[in-house]
Design an enzyme around this catalytic site. Sequence first.
Site, mmCIF file in Angstrom:
data_model
loop_
_atom_site.group_PDB
_atom_site.id
_atom_site.type_symbol
_atom_site.label_atom_id
_atom_site.label_comp_id
_atom_site.label_asym_id
_atom_site.label_seq_id
_atom_site.Cartn_x
_atom_site.Cartn_y
_atom_site.Cartn_z
ATOM 1 N N CYS A 1 31.869 41.607 32.375
ATOM 2 C CA CYS A 1 30.871 42.462 31.766
ATOM 3 C C CYS A 1 30.236 43.238 32.909
ATOM 4 O O CYS A 1 30.208 42.757 34.043
ATOM 5 C CB CYS A 1 29.832 41.630 31.024
ATOM 6 S SG CYS A 1 28.876 42.586 29.849
ATOM 7 N N CYS B 1 32.018 43.290 27.130
ATOM 8 C CA CYS B 1 31.143 44.433 26.855
ATOM 9 C C CYS B 1 31.977 45.702 26.880
ATOM 10 O O CYS B 1 32.959 45.799 27.614
ATOM 11 C CB CYS B 1 29.960 44.493 27.814
ATOM 12 S SG CYS B 1 30.281 45.070 29.471
ATOM 13 N N CYS C 1 39.493 48.885 36.150
ATOM 14 C CA CYS C 1 39.420 47.550 36.737
ATOM 15 C C CYS C 1 40.316 47.462 37.961
ATOM 16 O O CYS C 1 41.256 48.233 38.108
ATOM 17 C CB CYS C 1 39.869 46.498 35.723
ATOM 18 S SG CYS C 1 38.726 46.290 34.353
#
Length: 172
Positions: free
Chosen positions: A12, A88, A96
Amino acid sequence: MSDRIFNVLFLCTGNSARSILAESILAKDGTEHFRAFSAGSQPKGEVNPLAIETLRKMGYPVEGLRSKSWDEFEQPDAPKMDFIITVCDNAAGEVCPIWPGHPIKAHWGIEDPAAATGTHIEKLAAFATAFRYLKNRVSLFAALPIAKLEASMLVDKVADIGRGEGASAGNG
């Protein structure tokens, strides 16, 4: 299920509420088959006190929980992740890191309990709701026959879990 322990990283953005809740839930409920971790792309640096209060009230561990960067899991000595689960919508939309070993990725977005306004009781209720949604998802995940499923089917099943009750708009 095999005797193998699977590493799961919950992501998150702030790593102060939802990912912390998920880490603690899996740490307790999946202890025989999973090792749970959490991190954030822009960690707040501290765990939300209402997350700690919620976990304690529900009988879940809080020892060792801390808000940390996902950079820790890019290091050569970091545990290799088998699953990366965003909780989230912001983290799901971010670029990422490249995770070693090609872990299975899924999005289980729920509304941010830390964004709740009102009295302490109303805010705590938002955390209890988030806890319930995450506990339901973790229970479904922990019950999957991971060792028996083909990779593509496992990807679909883990993703489907995130579409359950309480799914945020980003779980479409």
